[in-house]
Enzyme design. Structure first.
Site, short mmCIF file in Angstrom:
data_model
loop_
_atom_site.label_atom_id
_atom_site.label_comp_id
_atom_site.label_asym_id
_atom_site.label_seq_id
_atom_site.Cartn_x
_atom_site.Cartn_y
_atom_site.Cartn_z
CE LYS A 140 -1.47 1.54 3.67
NZ LYS A 140 -0.77 3.53 4.36
CG ASN A 141 2.85 2.40 3.56
OD1 ASN A 141 1.87 2.97 3.42
ND2 ASN A 141 3.02 2.40 4.77
NE ARG A 177 0.20 11.25 7.64
CZ ARG A 177 1.05 12.81 8.12
NH1 ARG A 177 -0.04 14.19 8.97
NH2 ARG A 177 2.10 14.06 8.03
CB CYS A 206 -2.95 11.25 12.02
SG CYS A 206 -1.79 9.82 12.05
NE ARG A 231 2.50 10.16 10.25
CZ ARG A 231 1.17 8.93 9.37
NH1 ARG A 231 0.45 8.59 9.80
NH2 ARG A 231 2.09 8.01 8.88
N PRO A 232 4.75 16.07 11.77
CG PRO A 232 7.05 17.09 12.54
CD PRO A 232 5.59 15.76 13.05
CB ILE A 233 5.22 17.79 6.38
CG1 ILE A 233 4.20 18.58 6.28
CG2 ILE A 233 4.48 16.49 6.72
CD1 ILE A 233 3.38 19.21 5.14
CG ASP A 234 10.11 19.50 10.06
OD1 ASP A 234 9.30 18.47 10.21
OD2 ASP A 234 11.31 19.40 9.93
CD GLN A 235 13.30 17.13 7.85
OE1 GLN A 235 14.75 17.64 7.25
NE2 GLN A 235 14.04 18.40 9.43
CG ASP A 250 3.35 1.05 9.23
OD1 ASP A 250 3.42 1.74 10.43
OD2 ASP A 250 3.30 1.14 8.62
CB ILE A 300 8.66 5.80 13.83
CG1 ILE A 300 9.68 4.76 14.12
CG2 ILE A 300 8.61 6.58 13.18
CD1 ILE A 300 11.22 5.16 13.49
NE ARG A 338 -7.31 4.85 6.01
CZ ARG A 338 -6.48 6.43 7.02
NH1 ARG A 338 -6.66 7.06 7.81
NH2 ARG A 338 -5.06 7.21 6.44
C1 UD1 Z 1 5.36 6.22 6.39
C2 UD1 Z 1 4.03 5.52 6.01
C3 UD1 Z 1 3.61 4.90 7.71
C4 UD1 Z 1 4.90 4.41 8.90
C5 UD1 Z 1 6.38 5.06 8.80
C6 UD1 Z 1 7.44 5.57 9.70
C7 UD1 Z 1 3.26 5.63 4.58
C8 UD1 Z 1 2.18 6.49 3.50
N1 UD1 Z 1 3.30 6.16 5.27
O1 UD1 Z 1 4.93 7.73 7.01
O2 UD1 Z 1 3.11 3.54 7.60
O3 UD1 Z 1 4.66 4.00 10.03
O4 UD1 Z 1 6.09 5.78 7.44
O5 UD1 Z 1 7.85 4.27 8.40
O6 UD1 Z 1 4.22 5.07 3.39
N2 UD1 Z 1 8.98 12.97 10.73
C9 UD1 Z 1 9.92 14.28 11.00
N3 UD1 Z 1 9.30 15.75 9.86
C10 UD1 Z 1 8.84 15.70 8.80
C11 UD1 Z 1 8.56 13.84 8.24
C12 UD1 Z 1 8.49 13.34 9.58
O7 UD1 Z 1 9.84 15.07 11.99
O8 UD1 Z 1 8.95 16.21 7.65
C13 UD1 Z 1 9.10 12.88 11.64
C14 UD1 Z 1 7.67 11.67 12.39
O9 UD1 Z 1 7.19 12.25 12.91
C15 UD1 Z 1 8.08 10.54 12.92
C16 UD1 Z 1 9.37 10.22 11.69
O10 UD1 Z 1 9.79 11.44 11.20
O11 UD1 Z 1 8.68 10.28 13.99
C17 UD1 Z 1 9.38 9.18 10.71
O12 UD1 Z 1 7.80 9.53 9.60
P1 UD1 Z 1 7.93 9.81 8.32
O13 UD1 Z 1 9.30 8.09 7.36
O14 UD1 Z 1 7.85 10.69 7.58
O15 UD1 Z 1 6.47 8.63 8.21
P2 UD1 Z 1 5.41 8.48 7.01
O16 UD1 Z 1 6.10 9.48 5.83
O17 UD1 Z 1 4.71 10.17 7.54
#
Ligand code: UD1
Length: 430
Positions: A22-23, A93, A117, A122-126, A305, A327, A397
C-alpha cells in the site's frame, strides 16, 4: 458501522497470498501523473486508501482507468488543477505525495496541510525543507501548502530526520529538476526503492535508493511505463504474527523475504520456526513462546507499522517483554484495549512493559488506527470466546479482504453491521 466478530481459539493454518504494498502504491500512483504518457500499474492493493488517492488524482483532471481489481492505467496529460483539497488529505495523508509530483512536473502545487493523526503529530517540515532547497517558494496560507517556482534546481540536501515521506516527496520533485540533487540521511525502506525504480522506469535517473544517500540527475521529461508494485511487507508480517499468536502454521506467498528480516528475527527470538523460500515464508508456532525486547527504527530496523502486531503476540509469550516506540509518540493505544482482554501491560512514555499471560479473554474493543486494528483482530483470534472489533474502517484502509484471507486459514471471523448478523454468527459458531 461495520465490525468484525471473531470466535477465537483456532490456530491459523495454511497459505495466504500477499498483495501489493500500500505505501509503495500511494507514492507510485502520485508519481504516475508526472508524465503526459499513459502509465500502467499492476499489483495494486484494492484498499480504501488507494481508492481515495485515485479519486484525488481524477479530481485534478488525470485519466484513471481501472483495468481490473489490481491494475490501473493513469494518464496525467489532462491535469488542469494543481490544488488538492483538504477532504482528500483528511482521508489520506499520503495525498501529500501529489505535492512533489505536481511541483516536479508543473513547478506549482497546492495541497491542504495534513494535520496530526491517531498515531502522532506527524510534522512535514523535512518535505518542505527539501522543496525549498530545490528552489521552490513554499508558503502556508489558509491551511494550504503552496509551492511554486520558475524552475527547480538540483541541490545537496541533508535531512535532519529519516523520513520515508520526505525522501519520496523530494525525490519525485528532484527527478524533473535541472542538474544533480544529492539527498543525504534518507529513508531506506523497500517502498522508497520501489518508487525510485518506478521513476527510473519512466526515464528518471535516480541512484542509491536503499542506501543513506540518493543521487538524482534531473531529466527534462518522463515517459510511459508498465510497472508491478512490490509485495506488502506489513501485510505479510501481520499474517506471520497472527500465525505466532494463534500457535499456527502459516505460509505467506508472494513476498520478498529480505524485506521481512526484522520480523523474521523477532519471530525466531520468541521461539517460532521460520522457513524462508524464494518468494514465501513459513511460520510455525508450537510449544511455548517466550519474551523479547523490541525497538522500532527506520528500515532495516523493526518497523513501527508492525509494533502493535508484535505487541499482541508478546502479551501471550512467557516472561516480561519491552517495546520502545521511537518513531511515533502515540502508538500504544491498542495496549489499553488489549488490557481489557486480560493483557498485563504498563506504558511509560514511549516504552511499554508487557508481562505475558496464558490467554486473552474475548471483549468488545475498538480499532484505534490501521495497524493497531489489525493487531486487535489477531488478539481476538487468539482469545477465548467472542471478540467484537469496532471501527474496522481503519483496517479496511490498508488490508484487502482481510477477513476472507483469515477465514481461508481457518479463522472464524465475519464482517457484520447489524445486531441480527451478530446473533447469526453466535448461533453458527455455537
Ligand atoms: C510512512 C508510512 C507509515 C510508517 C512510517 C514510518 C506511508 C504512506 N506511511 O509514514 O505507514 O509508519 O513511514 O515507517 O508510507 N518527521 C518529521 N518531519 C518530517 C517528516 C517526518 O519530524 O517532515 C518524523 C515523524 O514525525 C516521525 C519520523 O519522522 O517521527 C518518521 O516519519 P516518516 O518516515 O516521514 O513517516 P511517513 O512517511 O509519514
Amino acid at each position: 458501522m461495520e465490525q468484525y466478530i471473531i470466535k477465537g481459539g483456532n490456530p491459523l493454518v495454511g497459505e495466504v497470498e500477499i498483495g501489493g504494498a500500500k505505501n509503495a502504491a500511494l507514492a507510485i500512483l502520485a508519481a504516475a501523473i508526472m508524465t503526459d504518457e499513459t502509465v500502467m500499474i499492476d499489483n495494486l492493493p484494492d484498499v480504501n486508501d488507494i481508492n481515495v488517492l485515485l479519486e484525488a488524482i481524477e479530481g485534478i483532471g488525470a485519466m484513471v482507468q481501472r483495468i481490473d481489481r489490481h491494475t490501473v492505467k493513469i494518464n496525467g496529460s489532462g491535469i488542469r488543477s494543481f490544488d488538492i483539497e483538504y477532504d482528500y488529505i483528511k482521508k489520506i495523508r499520503a495525498s501529500y505525495y501529489l505535492l512533489g509530483a505536481l511541483l516536479g512536473k508543473y513547478n506549482h502545487a497546492e495541497v491542504a496541510l495534513p494535520g496530526g493523526c491517531n498515531i502522532g503529530s506527524r510534522p512535514i517540515d523535512q518535505h518542505l525543507k527539501g522543496f525549498r532547497a530545490l528552489g521552490a517558494d513554499v508558503d502556508i496560507e489558509h491551511g494550504k501548502i503552496i509551492a511554486e517556482t520558475e524552475h527547480l534546481v538540483g541541490k545537496h540536501i541533508y535531512f535532519d530526520v529519516v523520513s520515508v515521506g520526505a525522501t519520496i516527496n523530494v525525490m519525485m520533485a528532484a527527478a524533473l529538476a535541472d542538474g544533480q540533487t544529492i539527498m543525504e540521511n534518507v529513508a531506506k525502506e523497500p517502498h522508497v526503492v520501489d518508487v525510485a525504480n518506478f521513476l527510473n522506469s519512466m526515464g528518471a535517473n535516480i541512484r542509491g535508493a536503499g542506501t543513506d544517500v540518493i543521487k538524482i540527475r534531473g531529466v527534462s521529461r518522463l515517459h510511459r511505463t508498465s510497472y508491478s508494485i512490490i509485495p506488502d511487507q506489513i501485510e505479510a508480517g501481520t499474517f506471520m504474527f497472527a500465525a505466532a499468536a494463534t500457535r499456527g502454521d502459516v505460509t505467506v506467498l508472494n513476498v520478498i523475504p529480505k524485506h521481512l528480516e526484522a520480523t523474521i528475527a523477532k519471530l525466531v527470538e520468541i521461539g517460532c520456526e521460520v522457513e524462508e523460500f524464494d518468494d514465501a515464508v513459513r511460520v510455525v508456532s508450537k510449544g511455548d513462546l517466550h519474551n523479547t525486547h523490541v525497538k522500532t527504527l527506520p528500515y532495516p530496523g523493526f518497523p513501527t507499522d508492525m509494533q502493535p502486531q508484535i505487541g499482541v503476540t508478546l502479551a501471550l509469550c512467557k516472561g516480561t517483554s519491552t517495546i520502545t516506540e521511537s518513531i511515533f509518540e502515540n502508538r500504544f493505544k491498542y495496549l489499553d484495549e488489549l488490557a481489557r482482554m486480560g493483557a498485563n501491560v504498563k506504558i511509560e512514555g514511549n516504552s511499554a512493559t508487557i508481562e505475558g499471560v496464558e490467554k486473552f479473554s474475548a471483549a468488545r474493543v475498538s480499532a484505534p488506527d490501521l495497524r493497531a486494528g489489525a493487531a486487535l483482530v489477531i488478539a481476538g483470534l487468539a482469545a477465548d470466546g467472542i471478540t467484537i472489533v469496532d471501527d474496522i474502517v481503519y483496517i479496511q484502509r490498508g488490508y484487502e479482504r482481510f477477513e476472507e484471507k483469515l477465514r481461508s486459514l481457518g479463522a472464524m471471523i465475519e464482517k457484520v453491521s447489524t445486531e441480527r448478523e451478530i446473533q447469526k454468527f453466535r448461533l453458527k459458531v455455537g
